[in-house]
Design an enzyme around this catalytic site. Sequence first.
Site, PDB file in Angstrom:
ATOM      1  N   GLN A  45      -5.403  -1.595   9.457  1.00 55.48           N
ATOM      2  CA  GLN A  45      -5.142  -2.901   8.846  1.00 55.48           C
ATOM      3  C   GLN A  45      -5.668  -4.010   9.753  1.00 55.48           C
ATOM      4  OE1 GLN A  45      -3.857  -3.402   5.759  1.00 55.48           O
ATOM      5  NE2 GLN A  45      -3.998  -5.603   5.991  1.00 55.48           N
TER       6      GLN A  45
ATOM      7  N   ASP B 299     -11.497   2.301   3.362  1.00 56.22           N
ATOM      8  CA  ASP B 299     -11.725   0.855   3.264  1.00 56.22           C
ATOM      9  C   ASP B 299     -13.208   0.522   3.120  1.00 56.22           C
ATOM     10  OD1 ASP B 299      -9.701  -1.038   3.167  1.00 56.22           O
ATOM     11  OD2 ASP B 299      -9.183  -0.817   5.287  1.00 56.22           O
TER      12      ASP B 299
ATOM     13  N   LYS C 291       0.837  -1.200   0.000  1.00 54.00           N
ATOM     14  CA  LYS C 291       0.000   0.000   0.000  1.00 54.00           C
ATOM     15  C   LYS C 291       0.873   1.251   0.000  1.00 54.00           C
ATOM     16  CE  LYS C 291      -3.776  -2.497   2.187  1.00 54.00           C
ATOM     17  NZ  LYS C 291      -4.655  -2.778   3.333  1.00 54.00           N
TER      18      LYS C 291
HETATM   19  N1  GUN Z   1      -6.887  -7.132   5.916  1.00 53.53           N
HETATM   20  C1  GUN Z   1      -7.039  -7.915   4.814  1.00 53.53           C
HETATM   21  N2  GUN Z   1      -7.530  -7.183   3.799  1.00 53.53           N
HETATM   22  C2  GUN Z   1      -7.688  -5.924   4.260  1.00 53.53           C
HETATM   23  C3  GUN Z   1      -8.176  -4.720   3.668  1.00 53.53           C
HETATM   24  O1  GUN Z   1      -8.553  -4.638   2.493  1.00 53.53           O
HETATM   25  N3  GUN Z   1      -8.175  -3.657   4.482  1.00 53.53           N
HETATM   26  C4  GUN Z   1      -7.787  -3.702   5.769  1.00 53.53           C
HETATM   27  N4  GUN Z   1      -7.856  -2.597   6.486  1.00 53.53           N
HETATM   28  N5  GUN Z   1      -7.358  -4.783   6.339  1.00 53.53           N
HETATM   29  C5  GUN Z   1      -7.311  -5.889   5.585  1.00 53.53           C
END
Ligand code: GUN
Length: 285
Positions: free
Chosen positions: A96, A119, A52
């Site tokens: 996350q 998200d 990211k």
């Molecule tokens: N953990 C696994 N996939 C994701 C996601 O798309 N966003 C977040 N915040 N955590 C995750």
Amino acid sequence: MAIIIDGKELAKKTRQNLKIECDELKNKGINPRLAVIMVGDNPASKVYVRNKSKACQEVGVEYEEYLLDSNITQKDLIDLIKKLNNDKNINGILLQSPIPKHLDINEAFRTIDYNKDVDGFHPMNVGKLTLGEDTFVSCTPYGVMRMFEEYNIDLCGKNVVILGRSNIVGKPLTQCCLNKNATITVCHSKTQNTKKLTKEADIVISAIGKPKFITEDMIKEGAIVIDVGINRDENGKIVGDVDFENVKQKASYITPVPGGVGPMTVAMLINNVIKAAKNQNEKIL
Ligand code: GUN
């Protein structure tokens, strides 16, 4: 033999287009900025977060990271989110997942200002998606929908079987497909005779995290197969939920792992950060 849906290439194209948008915003004095919170040191999360941050850098989105100790209290986590909510320089906030079990992730997601919820996990944004309103769509479902669009796959009237009912993928993806007038079946660990259902499907989307779970005898000839799984096989190699080599002989379209849905998830996150920056500066744009 299936057409391979090239998520890596589509994600690259998406990032290039986002860079143009980001540069335009910067010319107007708006600097899109994402804050990422990670609690503990889950190895998979570390990889995702690194991807990211790399994508942010490539597009020109500013990025800041909060690495919290796994012993942090719920109050400290909530206080940090509130601080970031109030910081006008931050357009997007991402917590996350997973986070340690002693913490309440739903409360944390609810605390994120829904205007910064890139998200799409805040109940307000989940609700807006359900109502078919403009919102932040969760990045993985959004990435899958972008792939359909790019390859001119029309969902209207199609039988879609989704495997997995997580809040992050299965549920929002169900809603996205419903919004495109597909007929959806969601299979999960309690579903009886999943194979009977997948064999009827025009489109099978798997998000369960089981290597090679989807085999060629589970799909019909010409089905479209989307693999959201990211697993490690017995040799430590990254594989999806789909037995790719065999299923691709029978499917009409298929996504590989790696190089399929994964890169799209990251690209759509950046898309959402740019969208957040635009929304928050509506008055001056
Ligand atoms: N953990 C696994 N996939 C994701 C996601 O798309 N966003 C977040 N915040 N955590 C995750």
